[in-house]
Enzyme design. Structure first.
Site, PDB file in Angstrom:
ATOM      1  N   SER A 124       0.836  -1.204   0.000  1.00  0.00           N
ATOM      2  CA  SER A 124       0.000   0.000   0.000  1.00  0.00           C
ATOM      3  C   SER A 124       0.865   1.245   0.000  1.00  0.00           C
ATOM      4  O   SER A 124       1.987   1.240   0.527  1.00  0.00           O
ATOM      5  CB  SER A 124      -0.859  -0.021   1.276  1.00  0.00           C
ATOM      6  OG  SER A 124      -1.429   1.229   1.496  1.00  0.00           O
ATOM      7  N   TYR A 149      -1.991  -0.966  11.033  1.00  0.00           N
ATOM      8  CA  TYR A 149      -2.251  -1.527   9.703  1.00  0.00           C
ATOM      9  C   TYR A 149      -1.087  -1.198   8.761  1.00  0.00           C
ATOM     10  O   TYR A 149      -0.528  -2.080   8.099  1.00  0.00           O
ATOM     11  CB  TYR A 149      -3.573  -0.993   9.133  1.00  0.00           C
ATOM     12  CG  TYR A 149      -3.694  -1.233   7.650  1.00  0.00           C
ATOM     13  CD1 TYR A 149      -3.915  -2.515   7.148  1.00  0.00           C
ATOM     14  CD2 TYR A 149      -3.535  -0.193   6.721  1.00  0.00           C
ATOM     15  CE1 TYR A 149      -3.985  -2.755   5.781  1.00  0.00           C
ATOM     16  CE2 TYR A 149      -3.609  -0.426   5.360  1.00  0.00           C
ATOM     17  CZ  TYR A 149      -3.830  -1.700   4.892  1.00  0.00           C
ATOM     18  OH  TYR A 149      -3.889  -1.942   3.540  1.00  0.00           O
ATOM     19  N   LYS A 153       1.980  -3.583   6.703  1.00  0.00           N
ATOM     20  CA  LYS A 153       2.365  -3.584   5.278  1.00  0.00           C
ATOM     21  C   LYS A 153       3.878  -3.394   5.157  1.00  0.00           C
ATOM     22  O   LYS A 153       4.561  -4.097   4.397  1.00  0.00           O
ATOM     23  CB  LYS A 153       1.626  -2.476   4.521  1.00  0.00           C
ATOM     24  CG  LYS A 153       0.138  -2.739   4.355  1.00  0.00           C
ATOM     25  CD  LYS A 153      -0.107  -3.954   3.463  1.00  0.00           C
ATOM     26  CE  LYS A 153      -1.539  -4.398   3.481  1.00  0.00           C
ATOM     27  NZ  LYS A 153      -1.770  -5.733   2.958  1.00  0.00           N
TER      28      LYS A 153
HETATM   29  P1  NAD Z   1     -10.959  -7.117   1.558  1.00  0.00           P
HETATM   30  O1  NAD Z   1     -11.142  -7.098   3.046  1.00  0.00           O
HETATM   31  O2  NAD Z   1     -12.138  -6.879   0.718  1.00  0.00           O
HETATM   32  O3  NAD Z   1     -10.268  -8.489   1.119  1.00  0.00           O
HETATM   33  C1  NAD Z   1      -9.397  -9.210   1.953  1.00  0.00           C
HETATM   34  C2  NAD Z   1      -9.945 -10.639   2.019  1.00  0.00           C
HETATM   35  O4  NAD Z   1      -9.076 -11.434   2.820  1.00  0.00           O
HETATM   36  C3  NAD Z   1     -11.334 -10.721   2.655  1.00  0.00           C
HETATM   37  O5  NAD Z   1     -12.175 -11.453   1.780  1.00  0.00           O
HETATM   38  C4  NAD Z   1     -11.110 -11.465   3.969  1.00  0.00           C
HETATM   39  O6  NAD Z   1     -12.225 -12.284   4.293  1.00  0.00           O
HETATM   40  C5  NAD Z   1      -9.864 -12.248   3.685  1.00  0.00           C
HETATM   41  N1  NAD Z   1      -8.975 -12.533   4.820  1.00  0.00           N
HETATM   42  C6  NAD Z   1      -8.507 -11.703   5.766  1.00  0.00           C
HETATM   43  N2  NAD Z   1      -7.625 -12.326   6.566  1.00  0.00           N
HETATM   44  C7  NAD Z   1      -7.545 -13.610   6.116  1.00  0.00           C
HETATM   45  C8  NAD Z   1      -6.776 -14.739   6.501  1.00  0.00           C
HETATM   46  N3  NAD Z   1      -5.914 -14.680   7.504  1.00  0.00           N
HETATM   47  N4  NAD Z   1      -6.931 -15.889   5.803  1.00  0.00           N
HETATM   48  C9  NAD Z   1      -7.803 -15.965   4.762  1.00  0.00           C
HETATM   49  N5  NAD Z   1      -8.547 -14.925   4.347  1.00  0.00           N
HETATM   50  C10 NAD Z   1      -8.400 -13.753   5.009  1.00  0.00           C
HETATM   51  O7  NAD Z   1      -9.811  -6.043   1.236  1.00  0.00           O
HETATM   52  P2  NAD Z   1      -9.343  -5.461  -0.173  1.00  0.00           P
HETATM   53  O8  NAD Z   1      -9.722  -4.036  -0.234  1.00  0.00           O
HETATM   54  O9  NAD Z   1      -9.719  -6.374  -1.272  1.00  0.00           O
HETATM   55  O10 NAD Z   1      -7.775  -5.515   0.037  1.00  0.00           O
HETATM   56  C11 NAD Z   1      -6.991  -6.615  -0.367  1.00  0.00           C
HETATM   57  C12 NAD Z   1      -5.563  -6.394   0.080  1.00  0.00           C
HETATM   58  O11 NAD Z   1      -5.087  -5.158  -0.450  1.00  0.00           O
HETATM   59  C13 NAD Z   1      -5.401  -6.283   1.601  1.00  0.00           C
HETATM   60  O12 NAD Z   1      -4.180  -6.887   1.963  1.00  0.00           O
HETATM   61  C14 NAD Z   1      -5.337  -4.786   1.817  1.00  0.00           C
HETATM   62  O13 NAD Z   1      -4.651  -4.446   2.986  1.00  0.00           O
HETATM   63  C15 NAD Z   1      -4.595  -4.334   0.565  1.00  0.00           C
HETATM   64  N6  NAD Z   1      -4.846  -2.924   0.221  1.00  0.00           N
HETATM   65  C16 NAD Z   1      -6.133  -2.477   0.090  1.00  0.00           C
HETATM   66  C17 NAD Z   1      -6.362  -1.136  -0.202  1.00  0.00           C
HETATM   67  C18 NAD Z   1      -7.770  -0.606  -0.317  1.00  0.00           C
HETATM   68  O14 NAD Z   1      -7.961   0.619  -0.244  1.00  0.00           O
HETATM   69  N7  NAD Z   1      -8.788  -1.427  -0.492  1.00  0.00           N
HETATM   70  C19 NAD Z   1      -5.271  -0.259  -0.388  1.00  0.00           C
HETATM   71  C20 NAD Z   1      -3.977  -0.766  -0.259  1.00  0.00           C
HETATM   72  C21 NAD Z   1      -3.760  -2.106   0.039  1.00  0.00           C
END
Ligand code: NAD
Ligand code: UDP
Length: 338
Positions: A124, A149, A153
């Protein structure tokens, strides 16, 4: 390639699964459904006419993960799974460190055991902390993160980097996302936040649909062109395509590599609201509120490296993203809970 997608039922994961399947890859999803719904799998199937293999469970459950690697001959892993709510991470830091770090450590251990050498990690822009210059390049300093958080990362990047030092055969790509918004053009999959949305776009769509009375704009006294915070909003399908490009160029991009995935363009809160109103012909009432703690004035990417080395650029406009976010929200007022 046969790709294991952790967190593949989530917002970015589900869009990436669609693009992987469309590009001819085979997909195995692991998700514990802690922040997603099983219904997303039916929607993926409707869009792609293909069925991804799905396992419900936690990545850090080593016997479970080992069983999956035993059953399937995995070529590469995309690791999305993790908790992502900044505010909650401040209140429950151990929950975040445990889930977000342990999942990566166990994943690497099992990948090592099965000789799987290709990994894409969801990082991120938060790893840049409070930057002193814009736009951000991959060479800018990281660390100085402002919440647990963000720290996970940053720490995950360090863990993977050190793992790569010990394993020169690895190809590990850190993708530093800027602000993903939008939804698949079909309106079948999109962002489905539980409770009050933390992020700007889902809040706007919930105001548009009448679920919330008005948008709180957190601060209009930043040193930006209209005083509101500036971010780099990237369409989630462009982001998903960045993952496909990463996998498909891994032969060239060996070792530990980092890419920004953004548009290179900053947009203020008021500009995003105006774009949403223009794209969809709806009015978003708003109220100026004090700054939100921990927010920075502006954040946008330099994506030159991604363009040259991944052959990837974001092609969808802000208007496309606003239209697609609204299509998803209006077709699914309760998200996947229909
Ligand atoms: P999201 O919460 O929609 O998706 C993450 C998924 O991982 C969820 O479906 C959750 O049920 C699952 N999960 C969580 N912990 C788990 C575990 N230990 N084992 C199995 N499943 C697990 O989030 P997103 O927005 O799709 O983000 C995906 C990734 O991208 C994350 O790592 C997030 O930190 C990163 N990210 C997101 C953003 C954003 O703004 N959405 C920005 C930068 C980075
Ligand atoms: N923001 C806002 N109202 C909201 C949510 C966010 O004004 O209800 C602002 C926030 O202060 C920041 C921008 O919108 O300037 C993007 O915030 P978001 O939480 O979506 O992403 P961040 O960049 O903070 O991860």
């Amino acid at each position: 390639m046969r790709v294991l997608v952790t967190g593949g039922a989530g917002y970015i994961g589900s869009h990436t699964v669609v693009e992987l399947l469309t590009h001819g890859h085979e997909v195995i999803i692991i998700d514990d459904l802690s922040n997603s719904k099983k219904e997303v799998l039916n929607r993926i199937q409707t869009i792609t006419q293909k069925v991804p293999t799905f396992y419900q469970g936690q990545v850090q459950d080593e016997p479970f993960l080992t069983q999956i690697f035993t059953t399937h001959s995995i070529d590469a892993v995309i690791h999305f799974a993790g908790y992502k709510a900044v505010g909650e991470s401040v209140e429950k830091p151990l929950k975040y460190f445990e889930n977000n770090l342990l999942s990566t450590i166990v994943l690497l251990r099992v990948m090592e055991q099965f000789n799987v050498h290709k990994l894409v990690f969801s990082s991120s822009a938060t790893v840049y902390g409070t930057p002193t210059k814009m736009p951000l390049t991959e060479e800018d300093p990281i660390g100085g993160t402002t919440n647990p958080y963000g720290a996970t990362k940053f720490m995950n990047e360090l863990i993977i980097k050190d793992y790569c030092v010990a394993h020169p055969e690895m190809a590990a790509t850190m993708l530093r996302y800027f602000n993903p918004i939008g939804a698949h053009v079909s309106g079948l999959i999109g962002e489905d936040p539980q409770g009050i949305p933390n992020n700007l776009m889902p809040f706007i769509t919930q105001v548009a649909i009448g679920k919330r009375p008005e948008l709180n704009v957190f601060g209009n006294d930043y040193p930006t062109r209209d005083g509101t915070g500036i971010r780099d909003y990237i369409h989630v399908v462009d982001l998903a395509l960045g993952h496909v490009a990463s996998l498909e160029t891994m032969q060239q991009n060996k070792g530990y590599v980092v890419f920004n995935l953004g548009t290179g363009k900053g947009t203020s809160v008021l500009e995003l609201v105006a774009a949403f109103e223009q794209a969809n012909g709806v009015k978003i009432p708003l109220r100026i509120q004090p700054r939100r703690s921990g927010d920075i004035a502006e954040n946008y990417a330099d994506c030159t490296k991604s363009k040259h080395e991944l052959g990837w650029v974001a092609t969808r406009s802000l208007i496309d993203a606003c239209r697609d976010s609204w299509r998803w929200q209006s077709k699914n007022p309760k998200g996947y809970n229909q």
